[in-house]
Design a protein around this motif. Structure first.
Motif, PDB file in Angstrom:
ATOM      1  N   SER A  68       0.861  -1.191   0.000  1.00 42.92           N
ATOM      2  CA  SER A  68       0.000   0.000   0.000  1.00 42.92           C
ATOM      3  C   SER A  68       0.890   1.230   0.000  1.00 42.92           C
ATOM      4  CB  SER A  68      -0.907   0.028   1.241  1.00 42.92           C
ATOM      5  OG  SER A  68      -0.137   0.153   2.416  1.00 42.92           O
ATOM      6  N   GLY A  69       0.288   2.377  -0.281  1.00 45.52           N
ATOM      7  CA  GLY A  69       1.029   3.623  -0.186  1.00 45.52           C
ATOM      8  C   GLY A  69       1.507   3.871   1.236  1.00 45.52           C
ATOM      9  N   THR A  70       0.650   3.535   2.194  1.00 42.76           N
ATOM     10  CA  THR A  70       1.018   3.699   3.590  1.00 42.76           C
ATOM     11  C   THR A  70       2.265   2.881   3.929  1.00 42.76           C
ATOM     12  OG1 THR A  70      -1.226   4.227   4.298  1.00 42.76           O
ATOM     13  CG2 THR A  70       0.207   3.227   5.941  1.00 42.76           C
ATOM     14  N   ARG A  71       2.292   1.632   3.472  1.00 45.50           N
ATOM     15  CA  ARG A  71       3.461   0.790   3.749  1.00 45.50           C
ATOM     16  C   ARG A  71       4.691   1.319   3.011  1.00 45.50           C
ATOM     17  NH1 ARG A  71       2.312  -4.103   7.186  1.00 45.50           N
ATOM     18  NH2 ARG A  71       0.056  -4.122   7.194  1.00 45.50           N
ATOM     19  N   ALA A  72       4.490   1.892   1.836  1.00 46.92           N
ATOM     20  CA  ALA A  72       5.620   2.473   1.108  1.00 46.92           C
ATOM     21  C   ALA A  72       6.224   3.611   1.923  1.00 46.92           C
ATOM     22  CB  ALA A  72       5.169   2.970  -0.262  1.00 46.92           C
ATOM     23  N   VAL A  73       5.358   4.454   2.480  1.00 50.05           N
ATOM     24  CA  VAL A  73       5.837   5.570   3.292  1.00 50.05           C
ATOM     25  C   VAL A  73       6.522   5.046   4.556  1.00 50.05           C
ATOM     26  CG1 VAL A  73       5.055   7.439   4.793  1.00 50.05           C
ATOM     27  CG2 VAL A  73       4.238   7.312   2.426  1.00 50.05           C
ATOM     28  N   SER A  94       6.522  18.250   6.818  1.00 50.53           N
ATOM     29  CA  SER A  94       5.600  19.376   6.862  1.00 50.53           C
ATOM     30  C   SER A  94       4.471  19.023   7.812  1.00 50.53           C
ATOM     31  CB  SER A  94       5.046  19.683   5.462  1.00 50.53           C
ATOM     32  OG  SER A  94       3.880  18.920   5.211  1.00 50.53           O
ATOM     33  N   ALA A  95       3.814  20.038   8.308  1.00 48.03           N
ATOM     34  CA  ALA A  95       2.722  19.811   9.265  1.00 48.03           C
ATOM     35  C   ALA A  95       1.482  19.254   8.590  1.00 48.03           C
ATOM     36  CB  ALA A  95       2.372  21.120   9.976  1.00 48.03           C
ATOM     37  N   VAL A  96       1.463  19.244   7.253  1.00 47.70           N
ATOM     38  CA  VAL A  96       0.243  18.835   6.551  1.00 47.70           C
ATOM     39  C   VAL A  96       0.432  17.541   5.769  1.00 47.70           C
ATOM     40  CG1 VAL A  96      -0.674  21.178   6.419  1.00 47.70           C
ATOM     41  CG2 VAL A  96       0.799  20.333   4.568  1.00 47.70           C
ATOM     42  N   GLU A  97       1.429  16.747   6.144  1.00 36.77           N
ATOM     43  CA  GLU A  97       1.650  15.463   5.468  1.00 36.77           C
ATOM     44  C   GLU A  97       0.466  14.521   5.706  1.00 36.77           C
ATOM     45  OE1 GLU A  97       4.351  14.631   3.504  1.00 36.77           O
ATOM     46  OE2 GLU A  97       4.834  16.755   3.745  1.00 36.77           O
ATOM     47  N   HIS A  98       0.390  13.515   4.876  1.00 35.91           N
ATOM     48  CA  HIS A  98      -0.589  12.449   5.079  1.00 35.91           C
ATOM     49  C   HIS A  98      -0.305  11.748   6.397  1.00 35.91           C
ATOM     50  CE1 HIS A  98      -2.319   8.351   4.374  1.00 35.91           C
ATOM     51  NE2 HIS A  98      -3.292   9.079   3.849  1.00 35.91           N
ATOM     52  N   SER A  99      -1.338  11.198   6.985  1.00 34.70           N
ATOM     53  CA  SER A  99      -1.182  10.550   8.290  1.00 34.70           C
ATOM     54  C   SER A  99      -0.125   9.444   8.262  1.00 34.70           C
ATOM     55  CB  SER A  99      -2.524   9.983   8.754  1.00 34.70           C
ATOM     56  OG  SER A  99      -3.028   9.069   7.793  1.00 34.70           O
ATOM     57  N   SER A 100       0.085   8.793   7.125  1.00 35.46           N
ATOM     58  CA  SER A 100       1.096   7.729   7.085  1.00 35.46           C
ATOM     59  C   SER A 100       2.487   8.290   7.394  1.00 35.46           C
ATOM     60  CB  SER A 100       1.085   7.037   5.722  1.00 35.46           C
ATOM     61  OG  SER A 100       1.356   7.950   4.684  1.00 35.46           O
ATOM     62  N   ASP A 174       6.081  12.173  -0.769  1.00 36.25           N
ATOM     63  CA  ASP A 174       4.837  11.393  -0.819  1.00 36.25           C
ATOM     64  C   ASP A 174       4.030  11.949  -1.990  1.00 36.25           C
ATOM     65  OD1 ASP A 174       2.375  10.236  -0.548  1.00 36.25           O
ATOM     66  OD2 ASP A 174       1.859  11.291   1.299  1.00 36.25           O
ATOM     67  N   ALA A 175       4.029  11.189  -3.076  1.00 40.81           N
ATOM     68  CA  ALA A 175       3.387  11.663  -4.309  1.00 40.81           C
ATOM     69  C   ALA A 175       2.032  11.008  -4.525  1.00 40.81           C
ATOM     70  CB  ALA A 175       4.304  11.387  -5.495  1.00 40.81           C
TER      71      ALA A 175
END
Lengths: 499, 499
Positions: A68-73, A94-100, A174-175
Motif C-alpha cells: 500500500s502507499g502507507t506501507r511504502a511511506v 511538513s505539518a500537513v503530510e498524510h497521516s502515514s 509522498d506523491a
C-alpha cells in the motif's frame, strides 16, 4: 449518484480492470520459481516495474512494489532514517503530510528520534525558506508531499529538494495525490505512491529509492522486491496498477484540464451560492480535481449525511464526523475553519452535469443543516460579496456583524453570564462546555451583538475544534480573537467585538 | 501441462475469482467513509471478516487482514514479543518453520533478543517433549507451524499448545499450509494464514490474536484493522480470500481424500520407479496434497528444468537451484538428502491422469540427468526393494554397495590421491573443491569401491550441501559417515566403507 471522493480512493480504471483480469489468469504463480508459470509471472512483474518506473521517472531497479502507499511511506521513512543514522536522528516533515508520514514520524519519536514539523501558510503551503531553515546538521531525512490530500495545494517540492540537496539531506516525496497527473518534477531521493489513488487496485503501493541514497530496510526481510518489501508479490494487482498508471497518464493532460475547469467553477460558485463559506487551499497551484471548503455553523457529519442522501459522496476534515473526534490536522495547520468542511475530489470522467447538480443541491443542504442547529441566519444572501472565499490566503475581509447583531435583541442563551476570565474582563461569558462543534461557535455568534464594540465575550468550551474555529470565525467575521485561557474545565476563548 | 506447486501458490479458486470480480464493482471505496460506497465496502469487509473468522475458529474481532501471510507472521511475532517484553526476550521456534518466521526470529536476535530453535526428527516433526523443554521462564513467545511447507509433515500443535499453556507462553501457529484443509485443532494464541496458499488471491494474509493475549503492534499504526495492519484495506482481494476459504473448506473433505490417495500413490511408486530415491516427510501425519522426495546423484535445477520441459511445475529444496545457494533449512534440519529434491504439491482438482503421466515421465528424466552428470548407475532397477524410502523416519537400510563397487574397476578420478587428514588416515582422498552438489557425492560413490571394507575415503568439498548430503548418502548406502574435518579450503568429509 456521484462519487466525488477520488482523493480517498479512485474507482478502478477500465484499463487497470482489464489488466487485472488478464493477470489473474497469467500472473498468479510465484515469480521466484523456475517453471513456466513462475517465469510468466516474473515477466509480468518485470514489465510492470518498468512501466511504473517510467511513469515515476526512475530506473526499474530503484522501484519496489509495496502492499500500500502507507506501507511504502512507512518502509521508506524507516529505511532512510536507519540508512542515515550516523548523520543524525532528526526527521523534518511538513505539518500537513498524510497521516502515514505523521505516523512514521511518531514512531520515530517514540524510538528516541526527533521530529521537526514545518508549518504552512493559510493555503496549506510550506515556505521553502522555512523548510530549508528546519534542515540541520543532524537531519537524517526530510519528507514533503507533492500536493496536499485534503486541500489540493501543491507544495514547492523542487525548491525544497534543492535546499535538501544543498544540506546533504535526502528528501522523501509522498506523491500519492499527484502521481496520476504527472511525475514529480524535482530532484527527490525517495518517492512513495499508492495505486488506488490513481485508479489502480487496492493492495499496491510503490517506493522508489534513488541509487546512491543510503537505505537500510527495517524489520524482517526476504528475497522479494530487492529485500525492501517482504511477502509474496501481489502480482495481478501490481500488473493492474502499472497499466492503470500508464492509462491515467495518457489521459492526464486532457482530463486534468477538464476537471480543473469544473473545480474552478465550484471554487467560484460555492461562495456565491452559500453564505459564510471559506474555500480553502491554493486556488492556482493545486491539484486539478480537488477543492475544499468549510461552511460556518454547520456540523460536518450532518452535511456529509445530507449530501449522501442527495446522491453525493464527499469527505470532510471536520471534527464532527463519527470517524474522528479532532479536526483535520491539515485544516488546523492552515488555521482555517474546520466546521462544515467538505472536500470534493472529482474522479476522472466526472460528469459536468453532476457538478452542476451538486451546486444546485448544496445551498439547500447547508441551510437545512444550519436551521436544524439553530444557527444564525446570515444577512448575506446567495451571491453576497461578503461571503468568505479564502482564495490565495487572502481574506474577503468584510465582516458581517449585522447578522450577529440581529440576534442581539434576543435573550442571551441561558448559559451566558458575565464573569472574569484571567486578565481580560469579559462583558459576557457563554458556557458551551460539553457541546460539540459547531455549537460553541453558533453560541458565540448569537451573543456577540449583545456586547458593545470593544467589549469582550468569553466562551467556555472543551471541544477540540474550538481552538481552531474561534480564531477562524473571528477572521471570517472581522472580530478580534483575543486568545485562549485555561478554565476549570476546558478553556475560555476570548473574542472582542470589533464590528 | 500440470501445475504441481500448490504449496508455493495455489491457482485462484473459481469462487474466489467470482467474489473478486463482484467486489471490484462493489468494494473499491474506503470502508472508513460514511457515504454509500464506503458503507457498502464496510459491509463487505465485515462479512469477509466473519467468514474468515468462522473458518479459522475465532471471533471476528480477533482477526485482522494483512497484506500477506509473511506480513501476518512478521506483525504477529513482533506484536506478541513486544506485548510480553516483561516476561522475557526469548523466542522459541521449530527449526523447520517457514522463512517468514525465521526471518522474524533473526530480526528479534538482531535487536538483542534470543531465539531457541527446536530440532526435528527425520520426518520433520518436532518432539512435543523437546519443545516443552525449550520453554523457559524468559520465553515471550513460541511459534510452531501447523504443517511443514516443504515435506508436508503435520506438527504436534495440540500437544505443544498444552505445553505452552502450562508454561504460560503464548503460541503462534503459522497455519499457512493447512488452513485450506481445516481449522487448527489446538489452543493457539495467535494464528497466521496466507490467502494465495488456499486458492485466494495474492495480497491477503490473516492474523488472529485471541482476546487476552498480550499484544503490542509494532511500527507505525493507523486506524485500519484495529490498529494492527496499517494501510488501505485490499478489499476486493479480502472478499475473494474469505469466499475462497469458505469454498475450499466445503470441498476439503472430499478433495482432501482424493489428493491423499494420489499422494499415496506417488509415495509408493516413486521408490519403485526410480532407484536411489528417498521419500521424505511423515507418511501418515501429513498434508493430504504434498509429497517430497530426493534423488541421489541428481542436480535439483536440472531436474526441475527437465520436468518443466515435460510439462510439470514442481519445486525443489535442493541447493543446486538458481534461486538459492544453500540447501533448504528444512531438509537440513531433518538430516535428509537435499540433492535432486522434488516437492510435488497437488492443487485442488489435480487430475489423476496428470499424476500418472508424472510417474511415467519421472524415471526417464531422473536417469537422463544422472547420465549427463556421469553418476553411478544403480544396480538396483525399478521396483528394487533396496530403493530408499524414508517412511516414518525408518530407513530402508539395505545398502547397495555393489553399485559403488561396480565403479571400483575404473580408474579413480584424477583428483583422487592418498593423504592424511586429521587423526583418521584416509586410504584415498578425493578433491571435489569448487564442485557443486551433487558432484562431490557422485565422486565419492565412484571411488568407495576402490578402498577395502573398513578403510576410509576423504572427500574435500567446499559445497554447502556436502555437510548434509555425505551423511545422507552414507545412511542410504549403508556406509559409515566418520565426520567432517576442517581443511585448507572447505572441509574433508570422511566415509568408512562398510559394505
Amino acid at each position: 449518484m456521484a462519487y466525488f471522493d477520488c482523493a480517498s480512493s479512485a474507482p478502478l480504471h477500465p484499463v487497470a480492470r482489464q489488466a487485472l483480469l488478464a493477470a489473474l489468469e497469467e500472473g498468479w504463480a510465484d515469480p521466484a520459481r523456475l517453471y513456466r508459470e513462475g517465469r510468466r509471472a516474473r515477466l509480468l512483474l518485470d514489465a510492470a516495474r518498468e512501466t511504473a518506473a517510467e511513469a515515476v521517472g526512475c530506473r526499474p531497479d530503484e522501484l519496489v512494489f509495496t502492499p500500500s502507499g502507507t506501507r511504502a511511506v512507512h518502509s521508506g521513512v524507516a529505511g532512510a532514517l536507519a540508512g542515515r543514522r550516523r548523520a543524525g536522528r532528526a526527521l523534518v516533515v511538513s505539518a500537513v503530510e498524510h497521516s502515514s508520514v505523521l505516523h512514521a514520524a511518531e514512531a520515530h519519536e517514540a524510538a528516541g528520534g526527533t521530529v521537526v514539523r514545518v508549518g504552512v501558510d493559510r493555503t496549506g503551503r510550506v515556505g521553502p525558506a522555512a523548510y530549508a531553515e528546519a534542515l540541520g546538521p543532524g537531519t537524517a531525512l526530510a519528507c514533503l508531499q507533492s500536493a496536499n490530500h485534503e486541500v489540493g495545494t501543491e507544495q514547492p517540492v523542487a525548491e525544497v529538494a534543492r535546499a535538501c540537496a544543498a544540506a546533504g539531506v535526502p528528501l522523501l516525496v509522498d506523491a500519492a495525490q499527484s502521481l496520476a497527473w504527472g511525475p514529480v518534477d524535482a530532484e527527490w531521493s525517495l518517492l512513495a505512491g499508492s495505486a488506488h489513488k490513481w485508479g489502480g487496485p487496492a493492495g499496491v503501493g510503490l517506493l522508489a529509492v534513488r541509487k546512491g541514497v543510503r537505505f537500510a530496510p527495517q524489520g524482517p526481510a526476504d528475497e522479494r522486491e530487492f529485500g525492501r518489501a517482504p511477502g509474496f508479490e501481489n502480482l495481478p494487482a501490481i500488473v493492474a496498477a502499472a497499466a492503470g498508471l500508464r492509462a491515467v497518464r495518457q489521459e492526464a493532460g486532457e482530463e486534468g484540464g477538464r476537471l480543473r475547469a469544473l473545480v474552478e467553477r465550484i471554487r467560484a460558485r460555492v461562495p456565491e451560492l452559500v453564505p459564510d463559506v471559506e474555500v480553502v487551499g491554493d486556488p492556482v497551484r493545486r491539484l486539478p480535481h480537488l477543492v475544499t471548503f468549510s461552511c460556518l455553523y454547520v456540523d460536518g457529519e450532518a452535511l456529509l449525511h445530507e449530501l449522501d442522501r442527495a446522491g453525493f459522496s464527499v469527505s470532510s476534515g471536520s471534527s464532527c464526523t463519527s470517524s474522528t473526534l479532532t479536526p483535520s490536522h491539515v485544516l488546523r495547520a492552515m488555521g482555517v475553519l474546520s466546521e462544515g468542511n467538505v472536500r470534493v475530489s472529482l474522479p476522472p470522467g466526472a460528469a459536468e452535469g453532476d457538478v452542476e447538480r451538486f451546486l444546485d443541491v448544496l445551498p439547500g443542504v447547508v441551510s437545512a443543516v444550519r436551521e436544524r442547529l439553530g444557527a444564525p441566519v446570515s444577512a448575506a444572501g446567495a451571491g453576497d460579496a461578503g461571503a468568505f472565499a479564502g482564495e490565495a490566503g487572502a481574506l474577503a475581509g468584510e465582516a458581517e456583524a449585522e447578522e450577529a447583531a440581529a440576534f442581539g435583541g434576543e435573550a442571551g442563551p441561558s448559559s451566558a453570564s458575565a464573569g472574569a476570565v484571567g486578565g481580560e474582563e469579559p462583558a459576557l461569558t457563554v458556557d458551551s462546555l460539553g457541546k460539540r462543534c459547531p455549537v460553541p461557535v453558533i453560541e458565540l455568534a448569537k451573543v456577540i451583538g449583545d456586547v458593545a464594540v470593544g467589549e469582550v465575550v468569553a466562551v467556555l468550551s472543551d471541544d477540540e475544534a474550538a481552538r481552531l474555529d474561534f480564531p477562524a470565525w473571528c477572521e471570517m467575521r472581522g472580530q478580534e480573537y483575543v486568545g485562549e485561557r485555561p478554565a476549570e474545565r476546558g478553556s475560555a476563548y476570548l473574542v472582542r467585538r470589533r464590528a
